[in-house]
Design a protein around this motif. Structure first.
Motif, PDB file in Angstrom:
ATOM      1  N   VAL A   1      49.171  64.033  37.726  1.00 23.10           N
ATOM      2  CA  VAL A   1      49.901  64.630  37.214  1.00 23.10           C
ATOM      3  C   VAL A   1      50.523  65.910  38.334  1.00 23.10           C
ATOM      4  CG1 VAL A   1      49.578  64.450  34.799  1.00 23.10           C
ATOM      5  CG2 VAL A   1      48.630  66.542  36.129  1.00 23.10           C
ATOM      6  N   SER A   2      51.951  66.188  38.043  1.00 23.88           N
ATOM      7  CA  SER A   2      52.212  67.323  39.126  1.00 23.88           C
ATOM      8  C   SER A   2      52.675  68.465  37.987  1.00 23.88           C
ATOM      9  CB  SER A   2      53.285  66.855  39.958  1.00 23.88           C
ATOM     10  OG  SER A   2      53.802  68.034  40.645  1.00 23.88           O
ATOM     11  N   GLU A   3      51.965  69.519  37.703  1.00 17.57           N
ATOM     12  CA  GLU A   3      52.466  70.368  36.899  1.00 17.57           C
ATOM     13  C   GLU A   3      52.264  71.983  37.665  1.00 17.57           C
ATOM     14  OE1 GLU A   3      49.397  70.159  33.712  1.00 17.57           O
ATOM     15  OE2 GLU A   3      50.378  68.972  32.727  1.00 17.57           O
ATOM     16  N   THR A   4      53.218  72.516  37.279  1.00 18.60           N
ATOM     17  CA  THR A   4      53.288  74.021  37.548  1.00 18.60           C
ATOM     18  C   THR A   4      53.020  75.110  36.579  1.00 18.60           C
ATOM     19  OG1 THR A   4      55.065  73.412  39.477  1.00 18.60           O
ATOM     20  CG2 THR A   4      54.673  75.686  39.220  1.00 18.60           C
ATOM     21  N   ASP A   5      52.267  75.943  36.935  1.00 17.80           N
ATOM     22  CA  ASP A   5      51.930  76.989  35.618  1.00 17.80           C
ATOM     23  C   ASP A   5      53.059  77.857  35.879  1.00 17.80           C
ATOM     24  OD1 ASP A   5      50.987  78.574  34.082  1.00 17.80           O
ATOM     25  OD2 ASP A   5      49.016  79.299  35.062  1.00 17.80           O
TER      26      ASP A   5
ATOM     27  N   ASP B   1      63.760  75.545  34.812  1.00 16.90           N
ATOM     28  CA  ASP B   1      63.044  74.787  35.810  1.00 16.90           C
ATOM     29  C   ASP B   1      63.848  75.436  37.052  1.00 16.90           C
ATOM     30  OD1 ASP B   1      61.384  73.652  34.546  1.00 16.90           O
ATOM     31  OD2 ASP B   1      62.587  71.784  34.049  1.00 16.90           O
TER      32      ASP B   1
ATOM     33  N   CYS C   1      55.771  73.240  45.605  1.00 17.70           N
ATOM     34  CA  CYS C   1      56.468  72.800  44.352  1.00 17.70           C
ATOM     35  C   CYS C   1      57.897  73.435  44.051  1.00 17.70           C
ATOM     36  CB  CYS C   1      55.554  73.546  43.183  1.00 17.70           C
ATOM     37  SG  CYS C   1      55.821  75.181  43.109  1.00 17.70           S
TER      38      CYS C   1
ATOM     39  N   GLN D   1      58.736  69.618  38.644  1.00 22.38           N
ATOM     40  CA  GLN D   1      57.569  69.183  37.586  1.00 22.38           C
ATOM     41  C   GLN D   1      57.518  67.702  37.384  1.00 22.38           C
ATOM     42  OE1 GLN D   1      55.531  71.151  36.032  1.00 22.38           O
ATOM     43  NE2 GLN D   1      57.104  73.219  35.390  1.00 22.38           N
ATOM     44  N   GLY D   2      56.285  67.202  37.060  1.00 20.20           N
ATOM     45  CA  GLY D   2      56.285  65.683  36.915  1.00 20.20           C
ATOM     46  C   GLY D   2      56.298  65.055  38.343  1.00 20.20           C
TER      47      GLY D   2
ATOM     48  N   GLN E   1      53.618  60.478  34.719  1.00 20.28           N
ATOM     49  CA  GLN E   1      52.184  60.679  35.230  1.00 20.28           C
ATOM     50  C   GLN E   1      51.529  59.258  35.424  1.00 20.28           C
ATOM     51  OE1 GLN E   1      50.224  62.528  32.238  1.00 20.28           O
ATOM     52  NE2 GLN E   1      49.940  60.755  30.939  1.00 20.28           N
TER      53      GLN E   1
END
Length: 161
Positions: A7-11, A44, A76, A98-99, A127
């Motif tokens: 996955v590609s997630e940003t906190d 976003d 990101c 994101q994603g 994902q």
């Protein structure tokens, strides 16, 4: 059967903290006295406003430094072109990635298949799910994906044994 997700997630909480630190630094720095420079976090997107292109670049550099300090990847962020705003200022929109995009997901699956590993990779929305019989095979896939040149930071979640 063991599996994990790529996955590609940003906190977003850490992103909010970084933007707040940038706001605090802008208000206290001498070179930003009487300046219209500002930064704002949306859902976003991040909107950066500066008096001119130099102030705009300075604010984005401060943001990059704060992201690194908070252990967020600067990759990101996707920077759009600066545009003229009201009052003779410049505005720049920065998108937060994101994603996993479909193109990147296809490239990951293709790379895994080219290596002829004994795993199955399937695209599931934003994902990629990787399943295999052995944990060692999955760890090899993780190493392979870490070595790939991607436009966003990737992480591995939902590891099941």
């Amino acid at each position: 059967m063991p599996s994990f997700d790529i996955v590609s997630e940003t906190d977003m909480q850490e992103m909010s903290n970084a933007v707040n630190q940038v706001i605090k630094e802008i208000t206290t720095r001498f070179d930003f006295k009487a300046s219209k420079a500002s930064i704002e976090l949306g859902d976003d997107t991040i909107t950066v406003v500066g008096d001119d292109i130099n102030k705009l670049n300075t604010v984005t550099e401060i943001l990059r430094a704060k992201l690194v300090r908070r252990k967020l990847e600067p990759s990101c962020l996707e920077y759009e072109d600066a545009e003229d705003a009201s009052g003779g200022t410049k505005r720049q929109l920065i998108r937060i990635k994101q994603g996993v995009s479909t193109d990147l997901a296809k490239a990951i699956v293709k790379q895994i298949k080219q290596e002829k590993m004994k795993v199955q990779a399937a695209i599931q929305g934003d994902q990629v799910r990787v399943t295999g019989k052995k944990r060692d095979d999955l760890q090899q896939v993780m190493t392979l994906v870490r070595g790939m040149d991607t436009d966003r930071p990737l992480s591995f979640t939902n590891f099941r044994d």
